[in-house]
Design a protein around this motif. Structure first.
Motif, mmCIF file in Angstrom:
data_model
loop_
_atom_site.group_PDB
_atom_site.id
_atom_site.type_symbol
_atom_site.label_atom_id
_atom_site.label_comp_id
_atom_site.label_asym_id
_atom_site.label_seq_id
_atom_site.Cartn_x
_atom_site.Cartn_y
_atom_site.Cartn_z
ATOM 1 N N LEU A 2 0.820 -1.206 0.000
ATOM 2 C CA LEU A 2 0.000 0.000 0.000
ATOM 3 C C LEU A 2 0.862 1.268 0.000
ATOM 4 C CD1 LEU A 2 -2.871 1.105 0.077
ATOM 5 C CD2 LEU A 2 -2.752 1.045 2.556
ATOM 6 N N ILE A 3 2.042 1.175 0.576
ATOM 7 C CA ILE A 3 2.956 2.314 0.597
ATOM 8 C C ILE A 3 3.298 2.730 -0.835
ATOM 9 C CG2 ILE A 3 5.274 3.052 1.252
ATOM 10 C CD1 ILE A 3 5.040 1.073 3.607
ATOM 11 N N TYR A 4 3.606 1.763 -1.658
ATOM 12 C CA TYR A 4 3.997 2.056 -3.031
ATOM 13 C C TYR A 4 2.821 2.565 -3.864
ATOM 14 C CZ TYR A 4 8.033 -0.460 -1.394
ATOM 15 O OH TYR A 4 9.104 -0.863 -0.663
ATOM 16 N N VAL A 5 1.642 2.057 -3.598
ATOM 17 C CA VAL A 5 0.447 2.552 -4.290
ATOM 18 C C VAL A 5 0.212 4.019 -3.929
ATOM 19 C CG1 VAL A 5 -2.058 2.311 -4.489
ATOM 20 C CG2 VAL A 5 -0.614 0.275 -4.445
ATOM 21 N N ASN A 6 0.345 4.357 -2.648
ATOM 22 C CA ASN A 6 0.182 5.748 -2.227
ATOM 23 C C ASN A 6 1.228 6.654 -2.871
ATOM 24 O OD1 ASN A 6 -2.065 5.398 -0.652
ATOM 25 N ND2 ASN A 6 -0.919 5.122 1.241
ATOM 26 N N LEU A 7 2.460 6.193 -2.986
ATOM 27 C CA LEU A 7 3.505 6.996 -3.634
ATOM 28 C C LEU A 7 3.195 7.215 -5.113
ATOM 29 C CD1 LEU A 7 6.720 5.531 -1.996
ATOM 30 C CD2 LEU A 7 5.658 7.751 -1.556
ATOM 31 N N ILE A 8 2.702 6.199 -5.779
ATOM 32 C CA ILE A 8 2.353 6.332 -7.200
ATOM 33 C C ILE A 8 1.181 7.286 -7.383
ATOM 34 C CG2 ILE A 8 1.414 5.076 -9.183
ATOM 35 C CD1 ILE A 8 3.137 2.677 -8.221
ATOM 36 N N VAL A 9 0.167 7.176 -6.523
ATOM 37 C CA VAL A 9 -0.989 8.079 -6.605
ATOM 38 C C VAL A 9 -0.552 9.513 -6.324
ATOM 39 C CG1 VAL A 9 -3.189 8.686 -5.530
ATOM 40 C CG2 VAL A 9 -2.694 6.316 -6.100
ATOM 41 N N GLY A 10 0.305 9.710 -5.332
ATOM 42 C CA GLY A 10 0.804 11.049 -5.032
ATOM 43 C C GLY A 10 1.574 11.645 -6.198
ATOM 44 N N ALA A 11 2.417 10.830 -6.818
ATOM 45 C CA ALA A 11 3.172 11.310 -7.983
ATOM 46 C C ALA A 11 2.234 11.629 -9.135
ATOM 47 C CB ALA A 11 4.195 10.258 -8.405
ATOM 48 N N TRP A 12 1.209 10.809 -9.334
ATOM 49 C CA TRP A 12 0.234 11.074 -10.393
ATOM 50 C C TRP A 12 -0.485 12.398 -10.140
ATOM 51 C CZ3 TRP A 12 -1.020 10.435 -15.123
ATOM 52 C CH2 TRP A 12 -2.282 10.779 -15.560
ATOM 53 N N LEU A 13 -0.858 12.650 -8.894
ATOM 54 C CA LEU A 13 -1.547 13.905 -8.575
ATOM 55 C C LEU A 13 -0.654 15.112 -8.857
ATOM 56 C CD1 LEU A 13 -3.415 12.963 -5.297
ATOM 57 C CD2 LEU A 13 -4.446 13.622 -7.470
ATOM 58 N N ILE A 14 0.627 14.967 -8.649
ATOM 59 C CA ILE A 14 1.548 16.083 -8.915
ATOM 60 C C ILE A 14 1.739 16.289 -10.413
ATOM 61 C CG2 ILE A 14 3.947 16.824 -8.669
ATOM 62 C CD1 ILE A 14 3.894 15.498 -5.892
ATOM 63 N N VAL A 37 1.556 16.279 -2.877
ATOM 64 C CA VAL A 37 2.737 16.471 -2.019
ATOM 65 C C VAL A 37 2.458 15.964 -0.609
ATOM 66 C CG1 VAL A 37 4.186 18.215 -0.930
ATOM 67 C CG2 VAL A 37 3.697 18.361 -3.366
ATOM 68 N N MET A 38 1.289 16.277 -0.075
ATOM 69 C CA MET A 38 0.946 15.808 1.272
ATOM 70 C C MET A 38 0.904 14.280 1.323
ATOM 71 S SD MET A 38 -1.944 18.589 2.454
ATOM 72 C CE MET A 38 -2.734 17.395 3.474
ATOM 73 N N LEU A 39 0.346 13.645 0.306
ATOM 74 C CA LEU A 39 0.260 12.191 0.277
ATOM 75 C C LEU A 39 1.649 11.560 0.255
ATOM 76 C CD1 LEU A 39 -1.605 9.735 0.135
ATOM 77 C CD2 LEU A 39 -1.562 9.955 -2.332
ATOM 78 N N ILE A 40 2.552 12.110 -0.541
ATOM 79 C CA ILE A 40 3.908 11.571 -0.608
ATOM 80 C C ILE A 40 4.645 11.774 0.708
ATOM 81 C CG2 ILE A 40 6.168 11.934 -1.670
ATOM 82 C CD1 ILE A 40 4.734 12.214 -4.333
ATOM 83 N N ILE A 41 4.515 12.944 1.306
ATOM 84 C CA ILE A 41 5.200 13.210 2.575
ATOM 85 C C ILE A 41 4.669 12.320 3.690
ATOM 86 C CG2 ILE A 41 5.503 14.935 4.397
ATOM 87 C CD1 ILE A 41 5.716 17.031 2.167
ATOM 88 N N ILE A 46 5.294 7.985 7.510
ATOM 89 C CA ILE A 46 4.647 6.898 8.244
ATOM 90 C C ILE A 46 5.047 5.530 7.693
ATOM 91 C CG2 ILE A 46 2.428 5.823 8.773
ATOM 92 C CD1 ILE A 46 1.252 8.635 8.915
ATOM 93 N N GLY A 47 5.047 5.393 6.395
ATOM 94 C CA GLY A 47 5.277 4.087 5.791
ATOM 95 C C GLY A 47 6.690 3.580 5.901
ATOM 96 N N PHE A 48 7.663 4.455 5.757
ATOM 97 C CA PHE A 48 9.048 4.001 5.754
ATOM 98 C C PHE A 48 9.748 4.179 7.089
ATOM 99 C CE2 PHE A 48 8.339 4.841 1.195
ATOM 100 C CZ PHE A 48 8.550 3.557 0.749
ATOM 101 N N SER A 49 9.074 4.738 8.091
ATOM 102 C CA SER A 49 9.714 4.906 9.396
ATOM 103 C C SER A 49 9.266 3.854 10.401
ATOM 104 C CB SER A 49 9.414 6.295 9.952
ATOM 105 O OG SER A 49 8.036 6.425 10.231
ATOM 106 N N VAL A 50 8.413 2.930 9.974
ATOM 107 C CA VAL A 50 7.952 1.873 10.866
ATOM 108 C C VAL A 50 9.060 0.831 10.984
ATOM 109 C CG1 VAL A 50 6.253 0.035 11.189
ATOM 110 C CG2 VAL A 50 5.559 2.237 10.240
ATOM 111 N N PRO A 51 9.607 0.668 12.186
ATOM 112 C CA PRO A 51 10.676 -0.340 12.327
ATOM 113 C C PRO A 51 10.098 -1.757 12.275
ATOM 114 C CG PRO A 51 10.168 0.629 14.448
ATOM 115 C CD PRO A 51 9.343 1.365 13.420
ATOM 116 N N PRO A 58 4.389 -8.230 9.328
ATOM 117 C CA PRO A 58 3.429 -7.333 8.683
ATOM 118 C C PRO A 58 3.371 -5.968 9.357
ATOM 119 C CG PRO A 58 2.303 -9.032 9.932
ATOM 120 C CD PRO A 58 3.759 -9.350 9.984
ATOM 121 N N LEU A 59 3.000 -4.952 8.591
ATOM 122 C CA LEU A 59 2.920 -3.592 9.109
ATOM 123 C C LEU A 59 1.654 -3.344 9.919
ATOM 124 C CD1 LEU A 59 4.086 -1.528 6.043
ATOM 125 C CD2 LEU A 59 5.286 -1.812 8.193
ATOM 126 N N SER A 60 0.581 -3.999 9.617
ATOM 127 C CA SER A 60 -0.683 -3.676 10.260
ATOM 128 C C SER A 60 -1.487 -4.933 10.533
ATOM 129 C CB SER A 60 -1.502 -2.744 9.377
ATOM 130 O OG SER A 60 -1.895 -3.427 8.217
#
Length: 68
Positions: A2-14, A37-41, A46-51, A58-60
Motif C-alpha cells: 500500500l505504501i507504493y500505491v500511495n507513492l504512485i498516486v501522489g506522484a500522479w496527482l503532482i 505532495v501531502m500524500l507523498i510526505i 509513516i510508511g518508511f519509518s515503521v521499524p 506485517p505492518l498492520s
C-alpha cells in the motif's frame, strides 16, 4: 504494498495537472499539487519509518489478517 500505491498516486496527482494542461491559477491545479505532495510526505514518514525486525513482519493488523 500500500505504501507504493500511495507513492504512485501522489506522484500522479503532482504530474497530472501538467499532462492535462490545467491553468496555474485554478483550484484544480493547486488541489492536485497540494494533495499529491501531502500524500507523498505522509506516506514517506509513516510508511518508511515503521521499524520492522524482518521483511516477514506485517505492518498492520489488516496484513496480519490477510496472511492468516
Amino acid at each position: 504494498m500500500l505504501i507504493y500505491v500511495n507513492l504512485i498516486v501522489g506522484a500522479w496527482l503532482i504530474v497530472s495537472p501538467f499532462l492535462f494542461s490545467y491553468r496555474y491559477d485554478t483550484a484544480e491545479f493547486w488541489n492536485s499539487e497540494v494533495i499529491g505532495v501531502m500524500l507523498i510526505i505522509i506516506t514517506g514518514v509513516i510508511g518508511f519509518s515503521v521499524p520492522r525486525q524482518n521483511r516477514e513482519t506485517p505492518l498492520s493488523q489488516v496484513e496480519r489478517r490477510k496472511r492468516a
